[in-house]
Motif scaffolding. Structure first.
Motif, mmCIF file in Angstrom:
data_model
loop_
_atom_site.group_PDB
_atom_site.id
_atom_site.type_symbol
_atom_site.label_atom_id
_atom_site.label_comp_id
_atom_site.label_asym_id
_atom_site.label_seq_id
_atom_site.Cartn_x
_atom_site.Cartn_y
_atom_site.Cartn_z
ATOM 1 N N LYS A 22 3.875 5.372 -4.831
ATOM 2 C CA LYS A 22 4.571 5.575 -3.555
ATOM 3 C C LYS A 22 3.744 6.451 -2.630
ATOM 4 C CE LYS A 22 9.257 4.891 -5.189
ATOM 5 N NZ LYS A 22 10.543 5.508 -5.512
ATOM 6 N N ASN A 23 3.166 7.523 -3.180
ATOM 7 C CA ASN A 23 2.323 8.417 -2.376
ATOM 8 C C ASN A 23 1.066 7.708 -1.873
ATOM 9 O OD1 ASN A 23 4.072 10.599 -2.580
ATOM 10 N ND2 ASN A 23 3.120 11.334 -4.460
ATOM 11 N N LEU A 24 0.438 6.932 -2.743
ATOM 12 C CA LEU A 24 -0.758 6.181 -2.335
ATOM 13 C C LEU A 24 -0.413 5.156 -1.259
ATOM 14 C CD1 LEU A 24 -2.388 5.643 -5.833
ATOM 15 C CD2 LEU A 24 -3.388 6.936 -3.939
ATOM 16 N N GLU A 25 0.757 4.550 -1.384
ATOM 17 C CA GLU A 25 1.189 3.561 -0.396
ATOM 18 C C GLU A 25 1.512 4.241 0.947
ATOM 19 O OE1 GLU A 25 3.795 -0.515 -0.586
ATOM 20 O OE2 GLU A 25 4.516 1.208 -1.717
ATOM 21 N N LYS A 26 2.163 5.388 0.913
ATOM 22 C CA LYS A 26 2.467 6.141 2.141
ATOM 23 C C LYS A 26 1.193 6.544 2.875
ATOM 24 C CE LYS A 26 6.859 8.244 0.846
ATOM 25 N NZ LYS A 26 7.525 9.510 0.464
ATOM 26 N N GLU A 27 0.166 6.886 2.101
ATOM 27 C CA GLU A 27 -1.114 7.286 2.687
ATOM 28 C C GLU A 27 -1.964 6.073 3.080
ATOM 29 O OE1 GLU A 27 -3.190 10.237 0.271
ATOM 30 O OE2 GLU A 27 -1.245 10.900 -0.502
ATOM 31 N N GLU A 28 -1.407 4.878 2.914
ATOM 32 C CA GLU A 28 -2.067 3.606 3.245
ATOM 33 C C GLU A 28 -3.377 3.415 2.484
ATOM 34 O OE1 GLU A 28 -2.320 3.417 7.509
ATOM 35 O OE2 GLU A 28 -0.153 3.248 7.722
ATOM 36 N N LEU A 29 -3.362 3.836 1.215
ATOM 37 C CA LEU A 29 -4.539 3.672 0.363
ATOM 38 C C LEU A 29 -4.434 2.440 -0.524
ATOM 39 C CD1 LEU A 29 -5.033 7.406 -0.667
ATOM 40 C CD2 LEU A 29 -6.257 6.121 1.088
ATOM 41 N N ILE A 30 -3.203 1.988 -0.774
ATOM 42 C CA ILE A 30 -2.997 0.775 -1.571
ATOM 43 C C ILE A 30 -1.960 -0.113 -0.891
ATOM 44 C CG2 ILE A 30 -3.542 1.902 -3.771
ATOM 45 C CD1 ILE A 30 -0.463 1.750 -4.381
ATOM 46 N N LYS A 31 -1.951 -1.382 -1.326
ATOM 47 C CA LYS A 31 -0.943 -2.338 -0.877
ATOM 48 C C LYS A 31 -0.331 -2.993 -2.101
ATOM 49 C CE LYS A 31 -3.041 -3.498 3.526
ATOM 50 N NZ LYS A 31 -3.508 -4.582 4.385
ATOM 51 N N LYS A 32 0.961 -3.278 -2.001
ATOM 52 C CA LYS A 32 1.658 -3.985 -3.072
ATOM 53 C C LYS A 32 1.938 -5.405 -2.607
ATOM 54 C CE LYS A 32 4.325 -0.105 -4.912
ATOM 55 N NZ LYS A 32 5.698 0.379 -5.143
ATOM 56 N N TYR A 33 1.670 -6.363 -3.475
ATOM 57 C CA TYR A 33 1.954 -7.762 -3.174
ATOM 58 C C TYR A 33 2.902 -8.305 -4.226
ATOM 59 C CZ TYR A 33 -1.982 -7.496 0.018
ATOM 60 O OH TYR A 33 -2.828 -7.135 1.041
ATOM 61 N N LEU A 34 3.997 -8.873 -3.768
ATOM 62 C CA LEU A 34 4.993 -9.443 -4.667
ATOM 63 C C LEU A 34 4.490 -10.778 -5.202
ATOM 64 C CD1 LEU A 34 7.873 -9.313 -5.860
ATOM 65 C CD2 LEU A 34 8.650 -10.515 -3.813
ATOM 66 N N VAL A 35 4.523 -10.922 -6.516
ATOM 67 C CA VAL A 35 4.106 -12.153 -7.178
ATOM 68 C C VAL A 35 5.239 -12.589 -8.088
ATOM 69 C CG1 VAL A 35 2.439 -13.200 -8.763
ATOM 70 C CG2 VAL A 35 1.679 -11.468 -7.137
ATOM 71 N N GLN A 36 5.586 -13.857 -8.005
ATOM 72 C CA GLN A 36 6.622 -14.383 -8.895
ATOM 73 C C GLN A 36 5.984 -15.424 -9.804
ATOM 74 O OE1 GLN A 36 9.622 -15.739 -6.114
ATOM 75 N NE2 GLN A 36 10.814 -13.895 -6.485
ATOM 76 N N ASP A 37 5.815 -15.056 -11.035
ATOM 77 C CA ASP A 37 5.384 -16.027 -12.039
ATOM 78 C C ASP A 37 6.508 -16.071 -13.067
ATOM 79 O OD1 ASP A 37 4.780 -13.486 -13.056
ATOM 80 O OD2 ASP A 37 2.640 -13.806 -13.057
ATOM 81 N N LYS B 207 7.759 -13.458 -14.388
ATOM 82 C CA LYS B 207 8.532 -12.289 -13.987
ATOM 83 C C LYS B 207 8.261 -12.019 -12.513
ATOM 84 C CE LYS B 207 8.152 -9.573 -18.253
ATOM 85 N NZ LYS B 207 7.659 -8.283 -18.749
ATOM 86 N N VAL B 208 9.149 -11.281 -11.909
ATOM 87 C CA VAL B 208 8.887 -10.798 -10.559
ATOM 88 C C VAL B 208 8.186 -9.458 -10.711
ATOM 89 C CG1 VAL B 208 9.925 -10.016 -8.406
ATOM 90 C CG2 VAL B 208 10.929 -11.946 -9.642
ATOM 91 N N ARG B 209 7.009 -9.339 -10.121
ATOM 92 C CA ARG B 209 6.264 -8.083 -10.235
ATOM 93 C C ARG B 209 5.375 -7.892 -9.019
ATOM 94 N NH1 ARG B 209 3.163 -9.205 -15.585
ATOM 95 N NH2 ARG B 209 3.918 -11.302 -15.596
ATOM 96 N N PHE B 210 4.915 -6.672 -8.866
ATOM 97 C CA PHE B 210 4.010 -6.351 -7.778
ATOM 98 C C PHE B 210 2.594 -6.230 -8.328
ATOM 99 C CE2 PHE B 210 7.999 -4.855 -6.009
ATOM 100 C CZ PHE B 210 7.916 -5.326 -4.702
ATOM 101 N N ARG B 211 1.681 -6.798 -7.593
ATOM 102 C CA ARG B 211 0.256 -6.636 -7.890
ATOM 103 C C ARG B 211 -0.286 -5.608 -6.904
ATOM 104 N NH1 ARG B 211 -1.526 -8.997 -12.657
ATOM 105 N NH2 ARG B 211 -0.193 -10.785 -13.040
ATOM 106 N N LEU B 212 -1.095 -4.701 -7.385
ATOM 107 C CA LEU B 212 -1.602 -3.599 -6.570
ATOM 108 C C LEU B 212 -3.046 -3.853 -6.164
ATOM 109 C CD1 LEU B 212 -0.153 -0.908 -8.948
ATOM 110 C CD2 LEU B 212 0.826 -1.623 -6.760
ATOM 111 N N HIS B 213 -3.307 -3.652 -4.889
ATOM 112 C CA HIS B 213 -4.653 -3.846 -4.344
ATOM 113 C C HIS B 213 -4.995 -2.660 -3.462
ATOM 114 C CE1 HIS B 213 -5.172 -8.112 -5.487
ATOM 115 N NE2 HIS B 213 -3.855 -8.123 -5.431
#
Length: 84
Positions: free
Chosen positions: A38-53, A55-61
């Motif tokens: 959450k902190n990394l995302e707030k600082e705009e250092l990472i992005k989460k991408y929703l992937v549904q295979d 399971k529903v999960r987020f991939r981090l980039h």
């Protein structure tokens, strides 16, 4: 190196990693990893991408800013190692 920096490094080295994989790698709880993400995302250092295979999960980039920080630190560490 702080935990947050280690997580950012791992995401840069393994784009698409999941939070569960980070938990296993760093031996941290999901809630602990979640706080750092959450902190990394707030600082705009990472992005989460929703992937549904299966399971529903987020991939981090890494985000652009996260990549830039990672590359600067990587160059610095490489320079330090070469000069020692």
């Amino acid at each position: 190196m702080k935990v947050k920096e280690k997580i950012l490094k791992k995401i840069n080295e393994t784009p698409g990693i999941t939070s569960s994989q980070l938990c296993e790698y760093f031996l941290l709880t999901k809630s602990n990893i979640s706080i750092h993400l959450k902190n990394l995302e707030k600082e705009e250092l990472i992005k989460k991408y929703l992937v549904q295979d299966k399971k529903v999960r987020f991939r981090l980039h890494p985000a652009k800013k996260g990549k830039e920080i990672y590359l600067k630190k990587k160059k610095l560490y490489t320079f330090i190692l070469k000069t020692n």
